[in-house]
Write a protein that holds these residues in place. Sequence first.
Motif, short mmCIF file in Angstrom:
data_model
loop_
_atom_site.label_atom_id
_atom_site.label_comp_id
_atom_site.label_asym_id
_atom_site.label_seq_id
_atom_site.Cartn_x
_atom_site.Cartn_y
_atom_site.Cartn_z
N GLU A 1 0.86 -2.66 -11.23
CA GLU A 1 0.05 -3.29 -10.19
C GLU A 1 -0.51 -4.64 -10.62
N ASN B 1 5.53 7.20 -6.09
CA ASN B 1 4.86 6.58 -4.97
C ASN B 1 4.29 7.59 -3.99
N VAL C 1 -0.01 5.96 0.59
CA VAL C 1 -0.42 4.63 0.16
C VAL C 1 -1.26 4.72 -1.11
N ASP D 1 -1.03 -1.14 -2.82
CA ASP D 1 0.13 -1.21 -1.93
C ASP D 1 -0.14 -2.18 -0.78
N ASP E 1 5.23 -4.58 0.60
CA ASP E 1 5.78 -3.87 -0.54
C ASP E 1 6.44 -2.57 -0.10
N ILE E 2 5.74 -1.82 0.76
CA ILE E 2 6.25 -0.52 1.19
C ILE E 2 7.56 -0.68 1.96
#
Length: 631
Positions: free
Chosen positions: A45, A362, A375, A379, A383-384
């Motif tokens: 991250e 994830n 989530v 996030d 990105d998702i």
Amino acid sequence: MKKLGLMYAGLLACLAMIVSPVLSQADCPLVVTQALAAIDDNCQELGRNTACYGYRLVEADFFDGATASFDAPSDRADLVTLRSLRTAALDEATQQWGVALMHLQADIPNLSPGQAVTFIVMGDASIENRVPPDQAQQTGPPITATLAADTTARERPSIDSTALLNLPSGSAWPADAIAPDGDWVRMWVGTDISDTAWVPRSAVAGDQVMNLAVVDPDAYAPMQAFYFTTGIGAPRCREAPDSITIRSPQDQFVTLNINGADVRIGSTITLRSSAENTAVFTVLEGTLELPDGRIIDEWESVDVATGEDGTVTSFGEARPASDDERDVAHGIDERLASNRGEGRRLHAITDMDGMDDMDDMNGMSDMDDEVIHIVQQGDTLFDIAMQYRASMQAIVDVNGVQNPSRIPAGTRLVIPDAGSGFAGLRQPERPPATRPPSQPPATGAGCEGFRATSPLQGLAYGDNRFFWDAAPNADAYRVTVVNNENGRTVSANTTAPTTNVSINTDGRALGPGFSFGWYVEALRGRSVICTTDRVSIPREAPPQTGPPIDGLTASVNCSNLSPYDYATVTWSNAAGGSIDIMVSDMGSGTSYTKMGTSGSETVYSSYYSYSIDGLIVTDGVSTISFGGCVP
């Protein structure tokens, strides 16, 4: 297994591309394996404009007055205050191999917080930030701005800049920056993240835009301008090269100033010192645009001469990447995948294969054939959608997301049509934007009568002479031709009072396509004082250079190893002197554009364990299809 942030997954894709499995495990020390396994935990991250201490040893220096802890793996540092980084070469005795990761905003508008330029600095390498803290530009979150009047969107914040679009009154657009003089607002006026333009502040309703970040289009963001060096010579362990790899967001171009030279990258390149006062830039994916407009394509390298202080003095001619450079580009780190217990391709940012193995990373679960994402902190919707190769708008619609820019951690999202392909958000309903007329004269003080005059109907496939009416007080002119289909440009300069110049606009210069534009800038010293409006113009088809009867011929020779992941394509009689090769496999496939009426090229599948299951060779006139290279 801990969650693997999507931008970091993209970085792992970079890492997977710059290592090579040519040596056995005994040939490479255990520290390499340990480093690659540890990076996942150390740099999860990673935010924008941030550096991460990936693996020992990394040394950091900060601008005067700045303090930070950057002494051990997983430490983070703000790029605004970071002066330089140096990573250590492979040393078996001390068990060290320096790796540092960075995420830059560069010139990406802040319209999607999930997008960043990824750097990986590894081995004997150093990078020096040439953007002082007081000059580093950063943008905040965008707002929606409504136009109070019809206006023209321009390439730069100046009435003399190239006109791009006419925007109607009442239309609403995301805005993320204001010019230093307060008279211009930067807006997102297209479907691509790079489709930005400047509109007059006077045409925008309300005063909320005055709270936007101030952005000078000629200044740089943190670390967007840098100098680098690496060790010279091939390391004993080719899984531990001395290099810097840079990856732009998918399908986006970013501008970087590398050792004093502005270049544009559209995907992935590596930087290495190859000899004293010489560097080599190699394109692994996409393209690299040099300051003179030349394009370096995938699988090509360019040698770069530098002065004693490291500043770029010249770029050589594009050349095919050497065998060693191809190893760097095409190598896959099998050990990293095996260490992490993943029998899947590491390009998680774009691939859906190995989906079952991603559950723990994830929060995804599979219920009644639904793909579910939980989530996680950090996030973003972008990105998702990139992770699952899905539509951002479809995710919003199916889940009733009220604020796409802020989705709380823990939210359960259904991912519709996972694997169907990434797509962005649908823009709000608004009147269509129209292109400005191509021929009115440029406006602004001293620009009366300055206009492009010829050609206006079409471009020849080759040399063209461009003419324009003179601009008062100009001492030089720059003519730029743009391929509207791929964004490539080529420019030529001439001194006043000359008002014409010849430019080659064939496929080698600008690539394939039919839709083009051109414009002229009047210069006084280094400043642009006037710009004509852009002329929209088609280009003729490439000439038929092959035999008129036989036409294109081609053959394919597959590798004799399993999997059959590469093949040699040989062609002759190509119309226009170039061909396109499309390779299909179980992944995303690959494509190549190669010059030459005849020639031979080795092509690869999109991943080393994917067999080629089809090839298409075309010269724009004839198309030949081949079956796959199946064991």
